[in-house]
Structures are given as structure tokens and as C-alpha cells.
Design a protein around this motif. Structure first.
Motif, PDB file in Angstrom:
ATOM      1  N   PHE A   1       0.870  -1.185   0.000  1.00  0.00           N
ATOM      2  CA  PHE A   1       0.000   0.000   0.000  1.00  0.00           C
ATOM      3  C   PHE A   1       0.901   1.227   0.000  1.00  0.00           C
ATOM      4  O   PHE A   1       1.696   1.427   0.932  1.00  0.00           O
ATOM      5  CB  PHE A   1      -0.883   0.018   1.250  1.00  0.00           C
ATOM      6  N   ASP A   2       0.753   2.069  -1.019  1.00  0.00           N
ATOM      7  CA  ASP A   2       1.691   3.187  -1.160  1.00  0.00           C
ATOM      8  C   ASP A   2       1.171   4.130  -2.237  1.00  0.00           C
ATOM      9  O   ASP A   2       0.511   3.689  -3.181  1.00  0.00           O
ATOM     10  CB  ASP A   2       3.063   2.619  -1.602  1.00  0.00           C
ATOM     11  N   ALA A   3       1.473   5.405  -2.107  1.00  0.00           N
ATOM     12  CA  ALA A   3       1.240   6.321  -3.229  1.00  0.00           C
ATOM     13  C   ALA A   3       2.206   6.024  -4.368  1.00  0.00           C
ATOM     14  O   ALA A   3       1.933   6.352  -5.522  1.00  0.00           O
ATOM     15  CB  ALA A   3       1.431   7.763  -2.760  1.00  0.00           C
ATOM     16  N   HIS A   4       3.347   5.407  -4.015  1.00  0.00           N
ATOM     17  CA  HIS A   4       4.455   5.238  -4.961  1.00  0.00           C
ATOM     18  C   HIS A   4       4.672   3.771  -5.300  1.00  0.00           C
ATOM     19  O   HIS A   4       4.350   2.893  -4.504  1.00  0.00           O
ATOM     20  CB  HIS A   4       5.742   5.813  -4.336  1.00  0.00           C
ATOM     21  N   LEU A   5       5.275   3.546  -6.480  1.00  0.00           N
ATOM     22  CA  LEU A   5       5.563   2.176  -6.904  1.00  0.00           C
ATOM     23  C   LEU A   5       6.720   1.579  -6.100  1.00  0.00           C
ATOM     24  O   LEU A   5       6.732   0.390  -5.788  1.00  0.00           O
ATOM     25  CB  LEU A   5       5.916   2.148  -8.392  1.00  0.00           C
TER      26      LEU A   5
ATOM     27  N   VAL B   1       2.970  -1.327   4.309  1.00  0.00           N
ATOM     28  CA  VAL B   1       2.111  -0.137   4.237  1.00  0.00           C
ATOM     29  C   VAL B   1       2.962   1.119   4.410  1.00  0.00           C
ATOM     30  O   VAL B   1       3.537   1.355   5.475  1.00  0.00           O
ATOM     31  CB  VAL B   1       1.006  -0.169   5.317  1.00  0.00           C
ATOM     32  N   ASP B   2       3.037   1.884   3.344  1.00  0.00           N
ATOM     33  CA  ASP B   2       3.643   3.220   3.412  1.00  0.00           C
ATOM     34  C   ASP B   2       2.505   4.168   3.784  1.00  0.00           C
ATOM     35  O   ASP B   2       1.489   4.229   3.087  1.00  0.00           O
ATOM     36  CB  ASP B   2       4.212   3.548   2.018  1.00  0.00           C
ATOM     37  N   ILE B   3       2.677   4.903   4.878  1.00  0.00           N
ATOM     38  CA  ILE B   3       1.564   5.730   5.373  1.00  0.00           C
ATOM     39  C   ILE B   3       1.146   6.773   4.339  1.00  0.00           C
ATOM     40  O   ILE B   3       0.015   7.280   4.391  1.00  0.00           O
ATOM     41  CB  ILE B   3       1.915   6.368   6.744  1.00  0.00           C
ATOM     42  N   ASP B   4       2.007   7.051   3.344  1.00  0.00           N
ATOM     43  CA  ASP B   4       1.607   8.035   2.323  1.00  0.00           C
ATOM     44  C   ASP B   4       0.583   7.476   1.342  1.00  0.00           C
ATOM     45  O   ASP B   4       0.136   8.186   0.436  1.00  0.00           O
ATOM     46  CB  ASP B   4       2.817   8.655   1.619  1.00  0.00           C
ATOM     47  N   VAL B   5       0.158   6.214   1.519  1.00  0.00           N
ATOM     48  CA  VAL B   5      -0.986   5.707   0.747  1.00  0.00           C
ATOM     49  C   VAL B   5      -2.238   6.495   1.137  1.00  0.00           C
ATOM     50  O   VAL B   5      -3.164   6.633   0.346  1.00  0.00           O
ATOM     51  CB  VAL B   5      -1.186   4.190   0.961  1.00  0.00           C
TER      52      VAL B   5
ATOM     53  N   GLY C   1       7.060  12.037   4.273  1.00  0.00           N
ATOM     54  CA  GLY C   1       8.097  12.761   3.539  1.00  0.00           C
ATOM     55  C   GLY C   1       7.831  13.032   2.076  1.00  0.00           C
ATOM     56  O   GLY C   1       8.364  13.982   1.503  1.00  0.00           O
ATOM     57  N   THR C   2       7.016  12.185   1.412  1.00  0.00           N
ATOM     58  CA  THR C   2       6.734  12.386  -0.014  1.00  0.00           C
ATOM     59  C   THR C   2       5.223  12.313  -0.247  1.00  0.00           C
ATOM     60  O   THR C   2       4.724  11.370  -0.861  1.00  0.00           O
ATOM     61  CB  THR C   2       7.466  11.339  -0.896  1.00  0.00           C
ATOM     62  N   PRO C   3       4.485  13.303   0.270  1.00  0.00           N
ATOM     63  CA  PRO C   3       3.020  13.246   0.174  1.00  0.00           C
ATOM     64  C   PRO C   3       2.527  13.486  -1.250  1.00  0.00           C
ATOM     65  O   PRO C   3       3.148  14.225  -2.008  1.00  0.00           O
ATOM     66  CB  PRO C   3       2.564  14.382   1.103  1.00  0.00           C
TER      67      PRO C   3
HETATM   68 ZN   LIG Z   1       5.284   6.323  -0.716  1.00  0.00          ZN
END
Ligand SMILES: [Zn+2]
Ligand SMILES: N=C(N)NCCCC(=O)O
Ligand SMILES: [Zn+2]
Length: 333
Positions: free
Chosen positions: A159-163, A250-254, A264-266
Motif C-alpha cells: 500500500f503506497d502512493a508510490h511504486l 504499508v507506506d503511510i503516504d498511501v 516525507g513524499t506526500p
Molecule cells: Zn510512498
């Protein structure tokens, strides 16, 4: 008069040592272990160890996730023993402990990675499973090395905003944007069972998605959350991982920055915390062998919004790992 930590009144069920009892010791007092659980040295048998990795030397943008473990622990004081949505008591049905932090070298990423792997392998000799609190996403690589050494290649649900399957940054192979490419190259993941959930935002090029697919990942982008709903996303995950051992990262930025500013990278357009927690309940049906929760950077947080979301994510991870006496409730849309 002060009560020694070992004499604090705890909720104990069937020999399992649980939380310091908040009806006796106010939850804003007492130890700052995760959910006020015992330390690993306070119990003999361990099912799940919560462990921190205060490391953020792999970040590409805003630093600060090295303070994530302490912040998530502090934000976990309000967690209570019974999870009604999952119908489990995660601290009564299994022995959960706080194993403290794995100390790592903040000046040498490869050394830090080796230290995380060694620390995780050592803990896995005592604990059946780990829930690791980062720390930036670089740490998923050594954690996957330790898990794959025990279970073989695992299905990764990420789970992440990023790949996080990019190749290098400034020539560096080990960063928070590259752990899943390295893990796939090293044969730590089962390429037929991996999935990202919640990705969004600009990429470097179309090729990023081509590479990502070749590395073994399917994608449920954030924008599909509305159409699929919680139930649809859980089905996509179940279809992809099947009976395989699953590692959950799980990256919290998801979460949308509205629900998790402290990172750090929202990226705009993310999941709500309600959606994420509901999807995580679907992991009760899977063979969840380990999990991490990364990228909480408290300096950008407000009123513990991110810390509280993160502590609930960890609570759902522990709930999903919990042995059950009743069937898991259906995930509601
Ligand atoms: Zn991320
Ligand atoms: N793993 C996280 N949070 N971020 C990766 C972002 C990589 C980039 O700056 O392109
Ligand atoms: Zn990430």
C-alpha cells in the motif's frame, strides 16, 4: 510512589501478558511501548513482535521518518483490547510484545540494511511474526530478505502512493524508492502474487509501469478505490495472492495527506484512513507472515493525526494476524 515497570497492573488472558490496564494506570502515564504492551524481555513466549527501525537515510525528499517508531508508539496509547470491526482481541489471542528498536547506522545505507536484516532474523528466532515500524521504505528490502529466508519467496501486497520499484536515485541502488525492484531481482518475492494498492501521482515515464509489471506487480491505483469499493479491493488482493504466504507493506503516504500529513513524499488524492483500515481487515483471510508500516515523519504531523492513523494500521495488522475462534466478519463496503 512509583510502581516498577514489571509490577504494573496488566490485562492478562490465558497466560498472555497484555496491555497495562488503563482502568488502573491512566493511559497517558506508564511505558511508551506499542499499545502499552510488555517489552520482549518481560515474557517468555512471543507470537508477534512489534519492532522499530529508526532509519531515514534512504529518503529522496523530506527527512524525518527516523522518529517514526517513537511517534507511532506514543500515538498508540489509546488502543483498547477488543477490535469490534474484526471481532478479535489481538493481545489476548496471541502474545504480542514490543521488541524495541533495531539500532542502525544512519551514515551508511548498506550497513544499515545489513543490520536490519540481522536484527529481523534474530527476532524471528523468538517471534513467529514481526510488525515493523519504520523508518523509511528502504527497510522493506532487508525485512523481505529475513522473511524470505524463513518462508521462501512471498506475495507482497504493498500500500503506497508510490511504486517503489524504481532503479536508482543519483546512482544509489538502495533508497526508499527502490526496495521492491531490489527484492524482485533478488528472488525474494513471488512475481505471480504481488500487488500495489493506492498508487497515484506523476511518474517519471510510462516505462515505470512497464518495468513494474515485469518485476511482478499488478496495480490497484488510488483512483480505482471509489469504483471497486472496499470489498472489490479486498477481492482483487485475494485473487492475486491466493494461498501464498503474504508480506504486507504499508507506506503511510498511501493515505491522502489530509489523513496523514506527517510523511516525507506526500501525494494528493489518496485513500481515507477508513478505507485503508477496512481493506486491511481483509488480511484476516490470508496467510499473513509479516508486515511493516513505514514513512511516518512526525515533524510534519499535526495533533498526532498521522501517528494515530499509523497506530490503527498496526492494530489492524495485529488483528489480522490474530488466531480466530469465530469466522472473520465480512468486510463491509
Ligand atoms: Zn510512498
Ligand atoms: N517510498 C516513498 N515514500 N517514496 C518514494 C518516492 C520516490 C521519489 O522521490 O520519486
Ligand atoms: Zn514507499
Amino acid at each position: 510512589m512509583r510502581t516498577p515497570a514489571s509490577d504494573l497492573p496488566r490485562i492478562t488472558t490465558g497466560g498472555r501478558v497484555g496491555q497495562v490496564d488503563a482502568t488502573v494506570v491512566p493511559r497517558f502515564a506508564g511505558p511508551a511501548t506499542f499499545a502499552r504492551l510488555p517489552r520482549i524481555d518481560e515474557v517468555s513466549d512471543v507470537d508477534v513482535a512489534v519492532v522499530g527501525v529508526p532509519f531515514d537515510s534512504g529518503v529522496s525528499y523530506r527527512p524525518g521518518a527516523r522518529f517514526g517508531p517513537a511517534h507511532v508508539r506514543e500515538s498508540s496509547r489509546l488502543l483498547r483490547p477488543y477490535n469490534p470491526a474484526a471481532d478479535v482481541e489481538p493481545f489476548a489471542s496471541q502474545q504480542v510484545v514490543d521488541a524495541g528498536d533495531i539500532p542502525v547506522n544512519s551514515f551508511d545505507i548498506e550497513d544499515a540494511i545489513a543490520q536490519v536484516e540481522a536484527g529481523a532474523r534474530e527476532l524471528l528466532e523468538r517471534a513467529g511474526r514481526l510488525v515493523t515500524i519504520g523508518g523509511d521504505h528502504t527497510i522493506a528490502l532487508p525485512l523481505l530478505r529475513a522473511v524470505a529466508a524463513k518462508h521462501g519467496p512471498v506475495a507482497v501486497v504493498h500500500f503506497d502512493a508510490h511504486l517503489d520499484t524504481w532503479d536508482t536515485y543519483f546512482g544509489a541502488a538502495y533508497t526508499h524508492g527502490t526496495p521492491f525492484r531490489r527484492a524482485s531481482e533478488e528472488g525474494l518475492v513471488d512475481r505471480s502474487g504481488c500487488l500495489h494498492v493506492g498508487t497515484r501521482g506523476p511518474l517519471y515515464s510510462r516505462q515505470d509501469l512497464v518495468d513494474d509489471r515485469e518485476l511482478g506487480f499488478q496495480v490497484v491505483p488510488s483512483v480505482e478505490m471509489d469504483d471497486l469499493g472496499v470489498r472489490g479491493v479486498v477481492e482483487r488482493i485475494r485473487d492475486r495472492v491466493g494461498e501464498r504466504p503474504v508480506y504486507l507493506s504499508v507506506d503511510i503516504d498511501v493515505l491522502d495527506p489530509a489523513f496523514a500529513p506527517g510523511t516525507g513524499t506526500p501525494e494528493a488524492g489518496g485513500l481515507t484512513s477508513r478505507e485503508l483500515l477496512a481493506v486491511l481487515r481483509g488480511f484476516a483471510e490470508l496467510d499473513l507472515v509479516g508486515a511493516d508500516l513505514v514513512e511516518v515523519a512526525p515533524v510534519y504531523d499535526h495533533a498526532e493525526v498521522t501517528g494515530i492513523a499509523a497506530s490503527h494500521v498496526a492494530y489492524e495488522m495485529l488483528s489480522a494476524m490474530s488466531p480466530r475462534t469465530t469466522p472473520a466478519p465480512e468486510v463491509r463496503p
